[in-house]
Scaffold this motif. Structure first.
Motif, PDB file in Angstrom:
ATOM      1  N   LYS A   1      98.587 100.591  72.310  1.00  0.00           N
ATOM      2  CA  LYS A   1      97.948  99.326  72.688  1.00  0.00           C
ATOM      3  C   LYS A   1      96.451  99.388  72.401  1.00  0.00           C
ATOM      4  O   LYS A   1      95.867  98.432  71.878  1.00  0.00           O
ATOM      5  CB  LYS A   1      98.193  99.015  74.159  1.00  0.00           C
ATOM      6  N   PHE A   2      95.840 100.508  72.729  1.00  0.00           N
ATOM      7  CA  PHE A   2      94.416 100.654  72.429  1.00  0.00           C
ATOM      8  C   PHE A   2      94.170 100.542  70.931  1.00  0.00           C
ATOM      9  O   PHE A   2      93.275  99.819  70.489  1.00  0.00           O
ATOM     10  CB  PHE A   2      93.896 101.990  72.941  1.00  0.00           C
ATOM     11  N   LEU A   3      94.945 101.247  70.133  1.00  0.00           N
ATOM     12  CA  LEU A   3      94.738 101.238  68.689  1.00  0.00           C
ATOM     13  C   LEU A   3      94.930  99.842  68.103  1.00  0.00           C
ATOM     14  O   LEU A   3      94.290  99.496  67.100  1.00  0.00           O
ATOM     15  CB  LEU A   3      95.694 102.228  68.015  1.00  0.00           C
ATOM     16  N   SER A   4      95.776  99.030  68.732  1.00  0.00           N
ATOM     17  CA  SER A   4      95.997  97.666  68.232  1.00  0.00           C
ATOM     18  C   SER A   4      94.749  96.804  68.364  1.00  0.00           C
ATOM     19  O   SER A   4      94.650  95.747  67.742  1.00  0.00           O
ATOM     20  CB  SER A   4      97.157  97.005  68.994  1.00  0.00           C
ATOM     21  N   SER A   5      93.780  97.252  69.163  1.00  0.00           N
ATOM     22  CA  SER A   5      92.534  96.506  69.344  1.00  0.00           C
ATOM     23  C   SER A   5      91.619  96.597  68.125  1.00  0.00           C
ATOM     24  O   SER A   5      90.690  95.806  67.977  1.00  0.00           O
ATOM     25  CB  SER A   5      91.778  97.040  70.566  1.00  0.00           C
ATOM     26  N   GLY A   6      91.856  97.600  67.281  1.00  0.00           N
ATOM     27  CA  GLY A   6      90.999  97.815  66.121  1.00  0.00           C
ATOM     28  C   GLY A   6      89.896  98.824  66.358  1.00  0.00           C
ATOM     29  O   GLY A   6      89.210  99.232  65.412  1.00  0.00           O
ATOM     30  N   LEU A   7      89.711  99.252  67.616  1.00  0.00           N
ATOM     31  CA  LEU A   7      88.736 100.305  67.888  1.00  0.00           C
ATOM     32  C   LEU A   7      89.304 101.658  67.463  1.00  0.00           C
ATOM     33  O   LEU A   7      90.525 101.854  67.387  1.00  0.00           O
ATOM     34  CB  LEU A   7      88.380 100.339  69.374  1.00  0.00           C
ATOM     35  N   THR A   8      88.409 102.603  67.219  1.00  0.00           N
ATOM     36  CA  THR A   8      88.814 103.953  66.822  1.00  0.00           C
ATOM     37  C   THR A   8      88.981 104.827  68.059  1.00  0.00           C
ATOM     38  O   THR A   8      88.145 104.800  68.967  1.00  0.00           O
ATOM     39  CB  THR A   8      87.741 104.568  65.894  1.00  0.00           C
ATOM     40  N   LEU A   9      90.049 105.596  68.081  1.00  0.00           N
ATOM     41  CA  LEU A   9      90.319 106.514  69.193  1.00  0.00           C
ATOM     42  C   LEU A   9      89.548 107.811  68.986  1.00  0.00           C
ATOM     43  O   LEU A   9      89.666 108.458  67.946  1.00  0.00           O
ATOM     44  CB  LEU A   9      91.816 106.811  69.269  1.00  0.00           C
ATOM     45  N   THR A  10      88.731 108.181  69.974  1.00  0.00           N
ATOM     46  CA  THR A  10      87.924 109.402  69.868  1.00  0.00           C
ATOM     47  C   THR A  10      88.522 110.585  70.628  1.00  0.00           C
ATOM     48  O   THR A  10      88.317 111.726  70.248  1.00  0.00           O
ATOM     49  CB  THR A  10      86.505 109.174  70.398  1.00  0.00           C
ATOM     50  N   HIS A  11      89.234 110.317  71.726  1.00  0.00           N
ATOM     51  CA  HIS A  11      89.771 111.394  72.552  1.00  0.00           C
ATOM     52  C   HIS A  11      90.675 110.801  73.614  1.00  0.00           C
ATOM     53  O   HIS A  11      90.783 109.580  73.755  1.00  0.00           O
ATOM     54  CB  HIS A  11      88.636 112.182  73.226  1.00  0.00           C
ATOM     55  N   ILE A  12      91.351 111.660  74.358  1.00  0.00           N
ATOM     56  CA  ILE A  12      92.163 111.212  75.491  1.00  0.00           C
ATOM     57  C   ILE A  12      91.820 112.046  76.720  1.00  0.00           C
ATOM     58  O   ILE A  12      91.439 113.211  76.619  1.00  0.00           O
ATOM     59  CB  ILE A  12      93.680 111.283  75.207  1.00  0.00           C
ATOM     60  N   ASP A  13      91.929 111.402  77.874  1.00  0.00           N
ATOM     61  CA  ASP A  13      91.851 112.120  79.141  1.00  0.00           C
ATOM     62  C   ASP A  13      92.782 111.427  80.133  1.00  0.00           C
ATOM     63  O   ASP A  13      93.512 110.495  79.756  1.00  0.00           O
ATOM     64  CB  ASP A  13      90.416 112.247  79.659  1.00  0.00           C
ATOM     65  N   THR A  14      92.801 111.867  81.382  1.00  0.00           N
ATOM     66  CA  THR A  14      93.818 111.381  82.309  1.00  0.00           C
ATOM     67  C   THR A  14      93.204 110.871  83.605  1.00  0.00           C
ATOM     68  O   THR A  14      92.325 111.512  84.176  1.00  0.00           O
ATOM     69  CB  THR A  14      94.843 112.485  82.636  1.00  0.00           C
ATOM     70  N   HIS A  15      93.673 109.713  84.042  1.00  0.00           N
ATOM     71  CA  HIS A  15      93.241 109.117  85.298  1.00  0.00           C
ATOM     72  C   HIS A  15      93.715 109.986  86.462  1.00  0.00           C
ATOM     73  O   HIS A  15      94.888 110.344  86.546  1.00  0.00           O
ATOM     74  CB  HIS A  15      93.830 107.708  85.406  1.00  0.00           C
ATOM     75  N   HIS A  16      92.802 110.333  87.339  1.00  0.00           N
ATOM     76  CA  HIS A  16      93.099 111.191  88.504  1.00  0.00           C
ATOM     77  C   HIS A  16      93.568 112.592  88.101  1.00  0.00           C
ATOM     78  O   HIS A  16      94.109 113.322  88.929  1.00  0.00           O
ATOM     79  CB  HIS A  16      94.158 110.554  89.416  1.00  0.00           C
ATOM     80  N   GLY A  17      93.393 112.962  86.838  1.00  0.00           N
ATOM     81  CA  GLY A  17      93.793 114.298  86.410  1.00  0.00           C
ATOM     82  C   GLY A  17      95.270 114.594  86.609  1.00  0.00           C
ATOM     83  O   GLY A  17      95.657 115.731  86.893  1.00  0.00           O
ATOM     84  N   PHE A  18      96.129 113.567  86.393  1.00  0.00           N
ATOM     85  CA  PHE A  18      97.560 113.760  86.637  1.00  0.00           C
ATOM     86  C   PHE A  18      98.180 114.802  85.707  1.00  0.00           C
ATOM     87  O   PHE A  18      99.271 115.316  85.962  1.00  0.00           O
ATOM     88  CB  PHE A  18      98.316 112.433  86.511  1.00  0.00           C
ATOM     89  N   SER A  19      97.487 115.129  84.644  1.00  0.00           N
ATOM     90  CA  SER A  19      98.040 116.065  83.651  1.00  0.00           C
ATOM     91  C   SER A  19      98.365 117.427  84.235  1.00  0.00           C
ATOM     92  O   SER A  19      99.246 118.129  83.733  1.00  0.00           O
ATOM     93  CB  SER A  19      97.055 116.238  82.492  1.00  0.00           C
ATOM     94  N   VAL A  20      97.651 117.824  85.299  1.00  0.00           N
ATOM     95  CA  VAL A  20      97.820 119.194  85.801  1.00  0.00           C
ATOM     96  C   VAL A  20      98.808 119.282  86.957  1.00  0.00           C
ATOM     97  O   VAL A  20      98.908 120.327  87.605  1.00  0.00           O
ATOM     98  CB  VAL A  20      96.465 119.815  86.214  1.00  0.00           C
TER      99      VAL A  20
END
Length: 256
Positions: free
Chosen positions: A110-129
């Motif tokens: 969805k972000f990429l469909s905006s036409g902006l370039t993706l620089t990185h990813i991170d996670t809300h509330h650090g749910f990744s861990v």
């Protein structure tokens, strides 16, 4: 040292987005990450483009509002109302990896469909861990989209997660500088971080939560009025001269 000042929660509300943009244009914020499942997504994208911002990260989210995919396709990560669980610790340990992967990929697309370039990813509330398998999904998405990820292994003492990132080959910073004793960014934290790393070749990310506050923000986030304190701290013009004196280079994630 090289320093990334990364503002979380772009798109949370229009006021938060406007505050982050001000901090990027006039202050020391060097990058930001966007929430894609809020009603302010389209307007926030427009604001970014109007401000000449052509790239940012995605703030992957499993703990706020509703998923992008219909709840029937992500049953293992939503409650009986079809909403995400509000805290990472509430995400059921029986989550289905393919459901998580599909939802997070949908957020990136969805972000990429905006036409902006993706620089990185991170996670809300650090749910990744919350689980090593969850962390592995984030690593896989970083590889799939060929972008850096936040050094979330700093949020846990789990040695298996730390090993995963070290062995993955994914680009990240050397340090994620967070202080769990306070909810928001403090001047003392910035000064302490600079003092610790200024004579090194270390790359550091310091996350922050700046923004303007409105009534909507107060209803959906426990971090509200303090966001303006964060913003005012990051707008201080004396930081530019001080960091130059200390040999600190301000960079976005795209320069990793």
């Amino acid at each position: 040292m090289r320093l990334i000042v990364n503002a979380d929660d772009f798109g949370l509300t229009e006021s938060v987005s406007r505050g982050i943009i001000k901090g990027m244009q006039e202050g020391i914020i060097t990058d930001t990450t966007m929430l894609t499942n809020t009603r302010h997504f389209d307007r926030s994208i427009d604001l970014a483009k109007e401000a000449g911002i052509e790239a940012m990260g995605v703030h992957l989210n499993l703990t706020l509002l509703k998923p992008l995919l219909v709840s029937g396709k992500v049953k293992s990560i939503v409650d009986n109302k079809g909403s995400f669980y509000r805290k990472p610790s509430l995400i059921p340990s029986t989550f289905h990896k393919e459901e998580v992967r599909a939802e997070l990929r949908a957020q990136i697309e969805k972000f990429l469909s905006s036409g902006l370039t993706l620089t990185h990813i991170d996670t809300h509330h650090g749910f990744s861990v919350v689980h090593a398998e969850m962390f592995q999904i984030i690593i896989e998405l970083s590889k799939e989209y060929r972008v850096p990820m936040r050094k979330d292994d700093a949020l846990t003492d789990d040695p298996s997660i730390k090993y995963q990132l070290a062995e993955s080959g994914v680009k990240t910073t050397d340090v994620l500088y967070v202080d769990f004793s306070v909810p928001m960014l403090q001047e003392s934290a910035l000064l302490g971080m600079i003092a610790k790393y200024k004579q090194t070749n270390t790359t550091v990310e310091i996350p922050c939560h700046p923004g303007f506050v409105d009534d909507e923000l107060r209803t959906i986030s426990s971090l509200n009025d303090k966001r303006e304190e964060d913003l005012q701290l990051l707008l201080r013009q004396e930081w530019f001269g001080y960091m130059k004196e200390q040999g600190v280079e301000l960079i976005p994630f795209s320069q990793l």
